[in-house]
Motif scaffolding. Structure first.
Motif, short mmCIF file in Angstrom:
data_model
loop_
_atom_site.label_atom_id
_atom_site.label_comp_id
_atom_site.label_asym_id
_atom_site.label_seq_id
_atom_site.Cartn_x
_atom_site.Cartn_y
_atom_site.Cartn_z
N HIS A 26 10.88 -32.61 41.13
CA HIS A 26 11.30 -32.60 39.73
C HIS A 26 12.60 -31.81 39.60
O HIS A 26 12.60 -30.59 39.81
N GLY A 33 12.73 -28.42 38.02
CA GLY A 33 11.32 -28.06 37.85
C GLY A 33 10.63 -28.78 36.73
O GLY A 33 9.44 -28.59 36.50
N THR A 34 11.36 -29.63 35.98
CA THR A 34 10.75 -30.35 34.86
C THR A 34 11.26 -31.79 34.87
O THR A 34 12.11 -32.16 35.67
N GLY A 35 10.77 -32.56 33.93
CA GLY A 35 11.24 -33.93 33.78
C GLY A 35 10.59 -34.88 34.78
O GLY A 35 9.69 -34.52 35.53
#
Length: 296
Positions: A81, A84-86
């Protein structure tokens, strides 16, 4: 004969917008380094890094296919990711084989162009290849290739017979042999159609979807060139199939290619993204342009 691979990162533009140039560039550089190692383990040579993608050559088709499958499996097993997100990282890959001209370490020729066009055409987490590669593979490797039929690749006058690599086939058996459920994560695949501000989705569990002038069509297109039931879409044999049932035909533009697959009471497989134009060509005034994309 040389086998050429183009592997492109999906959705890099939105990632740069979300993370900023510095963070996104650092992430892409690290990712390209990891993917380069996977290609090199199968005798691949990275010719160049193309921003958010890789241009790789192999001495034979079998090694190239294994490397590309390993890339896709690695990203599925261990999702990455950005920031770290998405959404996790996904790659779209094209493979072709043929004559290549090498000058000062760079490679040129129709085979290189074809592989690049296939990567453009491929959807997220897909691998597309050609008849040349299929013919050179061992019989056991050919079983993972599913024919997509003839398609026009951008810049080529002749249609190419395109194959999609079913790289997730047998994931459960592979997981059992490994002693752990490496491939238990499955991303549902669906087809999205968008026309006139309305979006319609079709997945593997949906029934047949119709588009046409009829008010009760799943996607209604009010245009005199469009038949009441102009075409149908369905999930069949692991692919989305568009079938023309109209009086005037249906034009299908795959990816960013300018040449259409023209359907007249015939069918074609949809891959990646593009446009469906019922009743006329893309360039006609006020043509009813239906955008499609296959997502997971």
């Amino acid at each position: 004969m040389t086998t050429v691979v183009f592997a492109d990162l999906v959705g890099s533009t939105s990632m740069f917008e979300r993370l900023g140039d510095e963070a996104a560039s650092r992430f892409v550089t690290q990712l390209i380094g990891v993917l380069s190692q996977v290609f090199e383990q199968q005798q691949g040579r990275v010719v160049k890094v193309l921003g958010d993608g890789l241009f790789v050559v192999f001495p034979n088709e079998g090694d190239a296919l294994v490397a590309c499958i390993n890339i896709q499996k690695r990203l599925l097993e261990n999702p990455i990711h950005p920031g770290g997100t998405g959404a996790p990282v996904q790659m779209q890959i094209g493979i072709d084989s043929g004559e290549v001209v090498e000058i000062n370490g760079d490679c040129f020729g129709d085979t290189v162009n074809s592989a690049a066009r296939l990567a453009d055409l491929a959807g997220a987490a897909q691998i597309l290849t050609t008849e040349n590669v299929w013919a050179a593979l061992l019989p056991v490797q050919r079983t993972s290739l599913r024919s997509m039929g003839p398609m026009y690749l951008r810049g080529r006058a002749q249609a190419s017979h395109v194959y999609r690599v079913e790289w997730q086939t047998g994931r459960d058996e592979d997981a059992t042999m490994a002693g752990r459920s490496m491939f238990s994560v499955q991303r549902p695949v669906f087809l999205e159609l968008v026309f006139g501000g309305k979006a319609v989705r079709l997945d593997s569990k949906s029934g047949r979807l119709s588009l046409g002038r009829a008010a009760d069509a799943a996607l209604s297109v009010n245009d005199p060139r469009v038949s009441r039931v102009h075409a149908t879409l369905e999930w069949r044999g692991g692919q989305f199939v568009l079938t023309d049932a109209s009086s005037f035909g249906t034009w299908v533009y795959l990816g960013n290619q300018s040449e259409a697959v023209v359907l007249r009471r015939t069918e074609c497989y949809l891959v990646g993204s593009g446009q469906i134009v019922p009743g006329c060509e893309q360039g006609d005034d006020q043509a009813p342009l239906i955008a499609f994309s296959i997502k997971n």
